[in-house]
Design a protein around this motif. Sequence first.
Motif, short mmCIF file in Angstrom:
data_model
loop_
_atom_site.label_atom_id
_atom_site.label_comp_id
_atom_site.label_asym_id
_atom_site.label_seq_id
_atom_site.Cartn_x
_atom_site.Cartn_y
_atom_site.Cartn_z
N HIS A 68 4.15 16.81 -1.17
CA HIS A 68 5.17 15.97 -1.13
C HIS A 68 6.12 16.22 -2.67
CE1 HIS A 68 2.90 13.43 1.40
NE2 HIS A 68 3.98 13.04 1.93
N ASP A 101 7.78 12.74 9.14
CA ASP A 101 6.84 12.19 8.28
C ASP A 101 5.78 11.15 9.09
OD1 ASP A 101 5.73 11.49 5.75
OD2 ASP A 101 7.47 10.69 4.96
N HIS A 126 6.85 18.27 8.62
CA HIS A 126 6.14 17.16 7.68
C HIS A 126 5.88 16.11 8.65
CE1 HIS A 126 4.66 15.13 4.52
NE2 HIS A 126 5.41 14.14 4.64
N HIS A 183 2.44 13.15 9.48
CA HIS A 183 0.96 12.64 8.87
C HIS A 183 0.54 12.13 10.25
CE1 HIS A 183 1.62 12.12 4.33
NE2 HIS A 183 2.76 12.29 4.74
N HIS A 227 10.34 16.62 1.52
CA HIS A 227 11.50 15.51 1.00
C HIS A 227 12.53 15.93 -0.03
CE1 HIS A 227 9.39 12.39 3.08
NE2 HIS A 227 8.32 12.38 2.18
ZN LIG Z 1 4.56 12.30 3.86
#
Ligand SMILES: [Zn+2]
Length: 437
Positions: free
Chosen positions: A219, A307, A64, A66, A256
């Motif tokens: 998410h 993340d 995960h 971005h 998460h």
């Molecule tokens: Zn995220």
Amino acid sequence: MSELIFRNGTILTIDAEHHVLAGDVAAVDGAITHVGGSYTPQTSDYQIVDCTGCVIMPGLVQAHVHTCQTLARGRADDMELLDWLRKVIWPYEGRLDEEALSAAAELAYAELLLGGTTAVLDMGTVHHTDAVFRAAEKSGVRATIGKCMMDAPDTHAALAESTQSSLDAAAKLITRWNGAANDRLRYAYAPRFVLSCTDELLREVGVQAKSKGVRIHTHASENHGEIALVRQRYGVDNIVALDQLGLLGEHSCIAHGVHLSADERRLLAERGAHVCHCPSSNLKLASGICSVPDLIAAGVSVALGADGAPCNNNLDGFLELRLAALLHKHKHGPLALPAPEAVRIATLGGARALGQADRIGSLEVGKRGDVIAVDVQTLHAIPTASPWSAIVYAAQSCDVRHVAVDGALVVRDRHLLTLDVEQVRTRALAAAHKLFP
Ligand SMILES: [Zn+2]
């Protein structure tokens, strides 16, 4: 025939028996052909990297990230998730043009590769996703990338899209990129989270992901406010809602999963869905702590991820590995997530979340050559009694000496070979200056 040899290290194979070997790892034409003992090149077309004093292991897999958010590093500190999204992240992503997105993604992939992360699941952003794929292609990283989907009526204006245009854009990206670069690049449907999408879009994603054989990345259950809103809309918990919408399966990876009921954990295990644990992000946004030992006990496969830069603030796989190994001891005792299990999650767990456990995540003959060498003779790592201990508790990402992806060397002696680091830095700073004058 081209041969790449990682010579003379301590090898963490991450095979089923957690074998630790000494010697060489060789990849021929991208595939691992030899693990342990000494290897003699078969042709004159070979490259040898010295791994004396190093641990040779599979590259870290982050399920995960971005990469689009990297230019907002340091711009959204000390905030709570829903504020963080509405006040900083969505307006920032809405301002990203193709050049800025490309600069952000190259910065992220350069950081990831230099830090020993060889594969990622990247949530992307709503527009210009081709730029993220191009950056991944050029950097040499293995990436499964999604176009972030946001068709809910209350979406930030610059990110809003219609249900059909969102699905059309995803279909085009699948045609163009899924399986590209010798299958190093793949596509994943990436509805941002339940609240950012209409039911129509979510249901259609469930149907199309199955029929096209691609992953779903979203998410869920990160924050109490988010969970309350989902319960208000559907009358059930988040994971149950995802299941009812047809989004839970072996092909889905949920980022998460901080606040899950025992029933939700059971449901995730039953469906074979993956959870990506993002410890730094969860701590920084004060979201809470995902109970990884409970997930594992329930039979859920867990991966790790940094993340995005604004909630971390870096993309350091070794930091996430150390944090994951430490964090759960507080509640579950010192035996929770022992070092070998933590390494397994950071490598093979990620490979499973990407649906590629048959190709990457361990050093075994026949798998792709995603290999890293980590110096464990630094002052902060010696003396060391165990390579597992050195990697989890003492090593840092700056100790990564060599990195290969798909049998091709991308970092040699701590130098990135695929992107010009000075150019990456200059472009990123210029683009960030435009976004935040
Ligand atoms: Zn995220």
